[in-house]
Each structure stands twice: as C-alpha cells, then as structure tokens.
Design an enzyme around this catalytic site. Sequence first.
Site, short mmCIF file in Angstrom:
data_model
loop_
_atom_site.label_atom_id
_atom_site.label_comp_id
_atom_site.label_asym_id
_atom_site.label_seq_id
_atom_site.Cartn_x
_atom_site.Cartn_y
_atom_site.Cartn_z
CB CYS A 112 -0.97 -0.06 1.18
SG CYS A 112 -2.33 1.11 1.09
CG HIS A 113 -0.26 4.97 1.34
ND1 HIS A 113 -1.47 4.35 1.21
CD2 HIS A 113 -0.39 6.18 0.75
CE1 HIS A 113 -2.31 5.13 0.57
NE2 HIS A 113 -1.68 6.26 0.28
#
Length: 191
Positions: A112-113
């Site tokens: 994800c991030h």
Amino acid sequence: MTQRAEGRTVAILAADGFEEVELTSPKEAIENAGGVALVVSPEDGEVKANRHREHGIKVPVDQKLDEAKAEDFDALLIPGGLFNPDALRVNQKALDFASAFFAQKKPVFSICHGPQVLISAGLVNGRKMTGFKAIQQDLKNAGAVVSDEPVVVDSGLVTSRNPDDLPAFNDKIVEELCEGKHQAQKQSVVA
C-alpha cells in the site's frame, strides 16, 4: 499447517496509523507457516491501527526501534496505511533500519503506502515495484520501475498495492522468507 518458515523471524516496522489488515494478515500468514513476526516501533507499549479511516485495534510493540537490529531478523515487513508511512519516513532510525535489510540482502515486504518509507530511504531507484495507486507516481519519480499488479517481486523486494491483494502478497512473503537472503538484493541502482 506447514512449518516452512520455522526458525525465521520477521520485523514488522509500524507506527500509529498502520492499516490494520496489512499488519494482521501477513503476521498471521508468517505465523501459520511456522515463523515469528515481531512488531518493531518507535512507539512504546502499543501501536494503534486504522481500518481505512476509522480507528482499529491496538497491537503490542515487541521491540522498540531504538533497540532493534536488522541482523537479529530474517526479513522486514512495512505495512501501509495513510499515517504509518508518514511517521516512519521522517524517522532516521526507521530509514536506517530498512536500509540495513537491503545491505544484508534480506527480504523486504511492503504494501500500500508502505513503499513511501523505501522512497525516503533511497532504496527504490531501479527496482521493480508496485504500491497503492496514489503513490505509484511517487515511486516512478524516485526511479522505480512501476507496474500496477497485485504483487511485484524483485530479488527479495516484494511490494503490493492494497488489502485486496493480501492473499497473493502473503503467499509471496512466505515464499521469499523461506528462500532467505537474495544476493541480487541491492540498495539502489544509480541512474
């Protein structure tokens, strides 16, 4: 239940605001494969998860980042979320900790991030990667070769996009953890 990862220990680098399932699901997969997954954090006591933008569970911190050494672990996992990577990417000890896994040629997993931490540590140039759609341009700008796939593996670096991709991400985590060190794992390719 298979014990393929028995004897292997993964550091999960997390601060407040990690996406709950991006820590709990890989941790469960590692443990189901016989490995150990320990939460390492700049925080003391516990870290708070988010479920998307709502508050999630609290997870106990197994080891303070100040005391953690990459040589004591077989691999590193960096979960995403909106706030976790932001806190870690401005923490020099977190960046040094992540860099040490690359220097020691150990597997690194990020979803994800989470790859934003690797961007700030200068570890993505020339690497094949993916991440949450909103950070894919950031990865490209930092020199990564980005593709929008559920999981991308590049010599011990495993990246994934979002919680929907967790089954494939978890499978690759266990596979790479069992393979161990990757001689081709590198800190960065100079452009």
